[in-house]
Design a protein around this motif. Structure first.
Motif, PDB file in Angstrom:
ATOM      1  N   ALA A  15       0.450  -0.966  -0.052  1.00  0.00           N
ATOM      2  CA  ALA A  15      -0.259  -0.155  -0.079  1.00  0.00           C
ATOM      3  C   ALA A  15       0.807   1.769  -0.134  1.00  0.00           C
ATOM      4  N   MET A  16       1.737   0.587   0.673  1.00  0.00           N
ATOM      5  CA  MET A  16       2.613   2.255   1.158  1.00  0.00           C
ATOM      6  C   MET A  16       2.874   2.622  -0.480  1.00  0.00           C
ATOM      7  N   PHE A  46      13.588  17.138  -1.493  1.00  0.00           N
ATOM      8  CA  PHE A  46      14.624  16.376  -0.042  1.00  0.00           C
ATOM      9  C   PHE A  46      13.948  16.517   0.725  1.00  0.00           C
ATOM     10  N   LEU A  47      13.330  17.514   0.940  1.00  0.00           N
ATOM     11  CA  LEU A  47      11.881  17.304   2.229  1.00  0.00           C
ATOM     12  C   LEU A  47      10.476  16.906   1.650  1.00  0.00           C
ATOM     13  N   PHE A  48      10.217  16.300   0.270  1.00  0.00           N
ATOM     14  CA  PHE A  48       9.490  15.881  -0.304  1.00  0.00           C
ATOM     15  C   PHE A  48       9.899  14.127   0.629  1.00  0.00           C
ATOM     16  N   TRP A  49      10.702  13.908  -0.045  1.00  0.00           N
ATOM     17  CA  TRP A  49      11.693  11.923   0.296  1.00  0.00           C
ATOM     18  C   TRP A  49      11.556  11.911   1.276  1.00  0.00           C
ATOM     19  N   CYS A  50      12.393  12.707   2.076  1.00  0.00           N
ATOM     20  CA  CYS A  50      12.376  12.791   4.451  1.00  0.00           C
ATOM     21  C   CYS A  50      10.548  13.407   4.191  1.00  0.00           C
ATOM     22  N   LEU A  54      10.038   9.244   6.119  1.00  0.00           N
ATOM     23  CA  LEU A  54      10.040   8.914   7.932  1.00  0.00           C
ATOM     24  C   LEU A  54       8.011   8.494   7.693  1.00  0.00           C
ATOM     25  N   LEU A  55       7.224   8.835   6.773  1.00  0.00           N
ATOM     26  CA  LEU A  55       6.032   8.037   6.481  1.00  0.00           C
ATOM     27  C   LEU A  55       6.000   6.436   6.521  1.00  0.00           C
ATOM     28  N   ILE A  56       7.189   6.264   5.502  1.00  0.00           N
ATOM     29  CA  ILE A  56       7.073   4.662   5.628  1.00  0.00           C
ATOM     30  C   ILE A  56       7.772   4.035   6.395  1.00  0.00           C
ATOM     31  N   PHE A  57       8.925   4.167   7.418  1.00  0.00           N
ATOM     32  CA  PHE A  57       9.343   3.706   8.635  1.00  0.00           C
ATOM     33  C   PHE A  57       8.061   3.893   9.795  1.00  0.00           C
ATOM     34  N   TYR A  58       7.319   5.101   9.626  1.00  0.00           N
ATOM     35  CA  TYR A  58       5.770   5.057  10.372  1.00  0.00           C
ATOM     36  C   TYR A  58       5.194   3.228  10.745  1.00  0.00           C
ATOM     37  N   VAL A  59       4.797   3.803   9.091  1.00  0.00           N
ATOM     38  CA  VAL A  59       3.951   2.055   8.630  1.00  0.00           C
ATOM     39  C   VAL A  59       4.420   1.041   9.722  1.00  0.00           C
ATOM     40  N   LEU A  60       5.834   0.859   8.492  1.00  0.00           N
ATOM     41  CA  LEU A  60       6.556   0.200   9.092  1.00  0.00           C
ATOM     42  C   LEU A  60       6.772  -0.482  10.612  1.00  0.00           C
ATOM     43  N   TYR A  61       7.345   0.386  11.643  1.00  0.00           N
ATOM     44  CA  TYR A  61       6.868   0.743  12.812  1.00  0.00           C
ATOM     45  C   TYR A  61       5.739  -0.030  13.244  1.00  0.00           C
ATOM     46  N   GLN A  62       4.957   0.462  13.029  1.00  0.00           N
ATOM     47  CA  GLN A  62       3.643   0.465  13.384  1.00  0.00           C
ATOM     48  C   GLN A  62       2.822  -1.306  13.086  1.00  0.00           C
ATOM     49  N   SER A  63       3.837  -1.869  11.737  1.00  0.00           N
ATOM     50  CA  SER A  63       3.747  -3.489  11.003  1.00  0.00           C
ATOM     51  C   SER A  63       5.069  -4.401  12.211  1.00  0.00           C
ATOM     52  N   ASN A  64       5.431  -3.833  12.153  1.00  0.00           N
ATOM     53  CA  ASN A  64       7.053  -4.853  13.192  1.00  0.00           C
ATOM     54  C   ASN A  64       7.947  -4.935  13.482  1.00  0.00           C
TER      55      ASN A  64
END
Length: 195
Positions: A15-16, A46-50, A54-64
């Motif tokens: 989904a991400m 640069f800010l867009f990719w940052c 961070l959003l992808i890592f947040y979803v990953l943190y919520q998952s595993n």
């Protein structure tokens, strides 16, 4: 890590990946990309990719709990590829329609505000300025009439004095000089009018 958590992680990363593709298309349509290098554009990218990282890592943190595995990157790429293959044309069509709708609403609001507030204010100011010009013209004409009423008796009083001054020798000496000043003033005034 249990199989349920792995499946949940893969689905969330799919989904991400699709969301990343949609964000890239939206970012490309809403921002201006110059051909030459620009520091503003570089910082914005640069800010867009940052933000997305961070959003992808947040979803990953919520998952595993943020564990990075190979299948996480594979799921991201698969989600992005799925978006490009199946959803991109539909998303871009809907995005174009949404942008056109928003632009139309903004134009309608601007025109409504213009015709509701700015145009009436301009019309009122025009009426006020026209009324002021009419009043000033009337006052000026009244002043001219009053001056003529006052000037005529004064002129009858000082006329003998003016005739006496015209007859004196000192006046005959000064008179050519004053006439010359008058002619110079007229020539300067004519030059200003021609400009």
């Amino acid at each position: 890590m249990s199989l349920t958590i792995q499946l949940q992680t893969m689905l969330s990363m799919l989904a991400m990946g699709a969301c990343l593709g949609a964000s890239l298309d939206t970012y490309g349509k809403l921002t201006y990309q110059p051909r030459s290098f620009s520091w503003v554009v570089a910082i914005r990218d640069f800010l867009f990719w940052c933000v997305h990282a961070l959003l992808i890592f947040y979803v990953l943190y919520q998952s595993n709990m943020g564990e990075l595995r190979f299948y996480v990157f594979a799921a991201l790429l698969c989600g992005y590829a799925t978006y490009r293959a199946l959803l991109q044309s539909v998303f871009n069509y809907l995005l174009d329609r949404l942008i056109a709708l928003v632009v139309g609403i903004i134009r309608f609001i601007k025109k409504s505000l213009y015709y509701m507030f700015i145009k009436p204010i301009k019309w009122i100011l025009y009426l006020i300025s026209s009324f002021c010009m009419i009043v000033l013209t009337i006052v000026w004409k009244i002043c001219l009439v009053l001056f003529s009423f006052v000037w005529k008796p004064v002129w009858w009083l000082i006329r003998p004095i003016v005739r006496w001054i015209n007859g004196t020798k000192q006046w005959q000496r000064v008179k050519p000089f004053l006439i010359k000043i008058k002619e110079v003033g007229r020539s300067v005034w004519k030059k200003k009018d021609t400009r």
